[in-house]
Scaffold this motif. Structure first.
Motif, PDB file in Angstrom:
ATOM      1  N   LYS A 180      35.306  20.851  37.794  1.00 44.38           N
ATOM      2  CA  LYS A 180      35.276  21.253  36.503  1.00 44.38           C
ATOM      3  C   LYS A 180      37.035  21.795  36.722  1.00 44.38           C
ATOM      4  O   LYS A 180      37.437  21.977  35.218  1.00 44.38           O
ATOM      5  N   ARG A 181      37.364  21.972  37.797  1.00 41.84           N
ATOM      6  CA  ARG A 181      39.615  22.359  37.484  1.00 41.84           C
ATOM      7  C   ARG A 181      39.849  21.833  37.280  1.00 41.84           C
ATOM      8  O   ARG A 181      41.042  21.635  36.273  1.00 41.84           O
ATOM      9  N   LEU A 182      40.162  20.409  36.905  1.00 40.50           N
ATOM     10  CA  LEU A 182      40.607  19.186  36.117  1.00 40.50           C
ATOM     11  C   LEU A 182      41.283  19.570  34.693  1.00 40.50           C
ATOM     12  O   LEU A 182      41.713  18.943  34.007  1.00 40.50           O
ATOM     13  N   GLY A 183      39.789  20.275  34.106  1.00 38.34           N
ATOM     14  CA  GLY A 183      39.710  20.037  32.911  1.00 38.34           C
ATOM     15  C   GLY A 183      39.122  19.401  32.125  1.00 38.34           C
ATOM     16  O   GLY A 183      38.076  18.955  32.123  1.00 38.34           O
ATOM     17  N   ASN A 184      40.290  18.476  31.005  1.00 37.62           N
ATOM     18  CA  ASN A 184      39.238  17.420  29.844  1.00 37.62           C
ATOM     19  C   ASN A 184      40.316  15.974  30.841  1.00 37.62           C
ATOM     20  O   ASN A 184      41.555  15.920  30.789  1.00 37.62           O
ATOM     21  N   ASN A 185      39.284  15.084  30.627  1.00 33.73           N
ATOM     22  CA  ASN A 185      39.431  13.655  30.935  1.00 33.73           C
ATOM     23  C   ASN A 185      39.455  13.201  29.298  1.00 33.73           C
ATOM     24  O   ASN A 185      39.804  13.884  28.112  1.00 33.73           O
ATOM     25  N   ALA A 186      40.634  12.012  29.353  1.00 32.80           N
ATOM     26  CA  ALA A 186      40.192  11.634  28.463  1.00 32.80           C
ATOM     27  C   ALA A 186      39.041  11.257  27.379  1.00 32.80           C
ATOM     28  O   ALA A 186      39.275  11.055  25.723  1.00 32.80           O
ATOM     29  N   MET A 187      37.371  11.056  27.677  1.00 30.94           N
ATOM     30  CA  MET A 187      36.289  11.352  26.969  1.00 30.94           C
ATOM     31  C   MET A 187      36.578  12.762  26.715  1.00 30.94           C
ATOM     32  O   MET A 187      35.354  13.017  25.859  1.00 30.94           O
ATOM     33  N   GLY A 188      36.605  13.987  27.195  1.00 27.20           N
ATOM     34  CA  GLY A 188      36.187  15.169  27.295  1.00 27.20           C
ATOM     35  C   GLY A 188      36.027  16.100  28.449  1.00 27.20           C
ATOM     36  O   GLY A 188      36.516  15.526  29.088  1.00 27.20           O
ATOM     37  N   ASP A 189      35.377  16.980  28.758  1.00 28.02           N
ATOM     38  CA  ASP A 189      35.269  17.968  29.392  1.00 28.02           C
ATOM     39  C   ASP A 189      34.733  17.588  30.825  1.00 28.02           C
ATOM     40  O   ASP A 189      33.573  16.030  30.205  1.00 28.02           O
TER      41      ASP A 189
END
Length: 456
Positions: free
Chosen positions: A435-444
């Motif tokens: 979850k610390r990674l935040g958002n990816n290209a498709m969403g959180d």
């Protein structure tokens, strides 16, 4: 009892409407609520490939993906997915079906399935063509659907319960390291988070010859007790969303799963033999020496595995850059040719964390396709965004140039839980780190917590 056949025209009957050319799905393939003539009571519309139910503020699709396969999707009238499913590749099927209605329920009937929807609660009952009960959603409060915001985006927190037969066995959900020997999930309580030793596959196969697959990717919890078999999910943007598939044999049940998710290719014969791996061979001379020793001793080895640090050190910026350390591996192509000449194959480990000083990292960074947190071992490597099509294109371009084009036969994809701050033994720490990674290209990452392995 009244019976309504899907005919391609629009008819009105009591509470059932037959609609032509309406799928009940949006452009991404997720539930789209249709307009109803009024807001009172139970409402059912027959769609192109199934029905849509409205009851007690819930909108529920029951759509055929095959004669014995249906998708059940229910929410509060809106889905919050931004992309199609990353698991299901098949589309709704043109299965002949009919709709029957009584005072208590609506029945959806195909050649192989009977499904009854309770008009008071929307709970479903699944039966085979002969009327034998396969399973049912719990009669009361079968689903809890709560709209929540996570990372600034709307989604649903959901729970969903089946009422199982007393002597029924439920098998699946992947390999859960907290219960490694208990393959029957009856009576268990499980936390479903991908870890180093835990593999999450949200699918169940029942001894009653049916299967269920939930198309949800967040943290999940499963619990089976006297109240029923319940799956809870932290973030399900489409609400409750599962596929039910039945068969006369277990093979037919698994065939339903394979049809939904795509056929799995048969492993090559070489993959069925013996693999030799250790916590790395440090040089090309050493791995060749070991390979030759196996042949000298006439030991039937099929694969030898080159583990990590062939690129450099675990502390420098070369981590998994799809490169070879020139001092310890001066001639990777010659090394691999020697291994091949011994009638042996080479597997090599790769990671989604990419060293900061590599051409791969530099190209990914041009598109902002690595996440900020540093990898826990190297501290000079960061995870790439496998949810980005561009990210995967760049990543595999470098795999091909640096490894496959040299003759590497197979890839061992390590650390794909995805490993960020720890070795991924503790599921709660894994969830925190991802979850610390935040958002990816498709969403959180709350909604896409478990499937990084699937994407890379």
């Amino acid at each position: 009892m009244t019976m309504h056949f899907l005919t391609g025209l629009l008819f009105f009957f009591t509470s059932v409407i037959l609609q032509a050319g309406v799928s009940g799905l949006d452009k991404s393939g997720h539930l789209q609520a249709i307009e109803r003539p009024n807001d009172n009571g139970f409402f059912c519309a027959a769609l192109e490939n199934g029905v849509q139910l409205h009851v007690n503020g819930i909108v529920k699709n029951v759509i055929f993906y095959g004669p014995s396969t249906v998708r059940v999707n229910e929410n509060l009238g809106r889905n919050y997915w931004q992309h199609p499913s990353i698991v299901v590749v098949s589309k709704p099927a043109a299965v002949p079906f009919k709709v029957q209605e009584t005072a208590e329920y609506v029945a959806i009937l195909s050649e192989k399935l009977q499904i009854r929807a309770d008009k008071k609660t929307g709970a479903l009952m699944f039966m085979d063509a002969g009327g034998r009960l396969l399973t049912r959603e719990r009669a009361e409060n079968h689903a809890t659907i709560k709209q929540v915001d996570i990372s600034g985006a709307p989604t649903y927190e959901v729970s969903h319960t089946f009422a199982l037969k007393p002597d029924e066995g439920w098998y699946g959900l992947g390999y859960i390291d907290s219960a490694p020997t208990q393959i029957n999930r009856r009576g268990q309580e499980l936390l479903l988070i991908q870890t180093n030793m835990g593999i999450v596959i949200p699918m169940i196969v029942s001894s009653e010859r049916y299967g269920i697959m939930w198309d949800i990717y967040s943290i999940m919890r499963f619990k089976d007790d006297a109240a029923g078999a319940t799956l809870w999910a932290e973030s399900a943007p489409g609400g409750v969303d599962y596929y039910f598939f039945a068969g006369n044999t277990m093979d037919e049940v698994i065939a339903g799963y394979r049809t939904l998710t795509g056929s799995a290719p048969m492993y090559p014969k070489q993959a069925l033999g013996l693999f030799m791996s250790k916590e790395r061979y440090p040089t090309q001379d050493r791995i060749v020496e070991v390979a030759k020793t196996f042949r000298k001793e006439q030991f039937p080895l099929d694969y030898i595995v080159q583990d990590w640090q062939y690129w450099g050190s675990d502390k420098d910026g070369t981590w998994s850059g799809m490169i070879w350390n020139p001092d310890r591996y001066p001639d990777p192509e010659g090394m691999i040719k020697t291994i091949h000449d011994l009638n042996m194959k080479l597997m090599i480990s790769i990671w989604p964390s990419v060293g900061n000083d590599t051409p791969l990292a530099h190209e990914l960074d041009q598109y902002n396709l690595r996440f900020e947190p540093l990898h826990w071992i190297s501290r000079k490597a960061r995870i790439y965004d496998a949810f980005s099509e561009k990210g995967r294109e760049i990543y595999f371009k470098h795999i091909n140039a640096g490894l496959l084009s040299k003759g590497v036969d197979a890839l061992w994809m390590d650390g794909t839980e995805v490993e960020v701050g720890t070795a991924c033994w503790n599921p709660n720490e894994v969830a925190r780190d991802i979850k610390r990674l935040g958002n990816n290209a498709m969403g959180d990452f709350s909604r896409y917590l478990n499937p990084y392995t699937l994407m890379t």
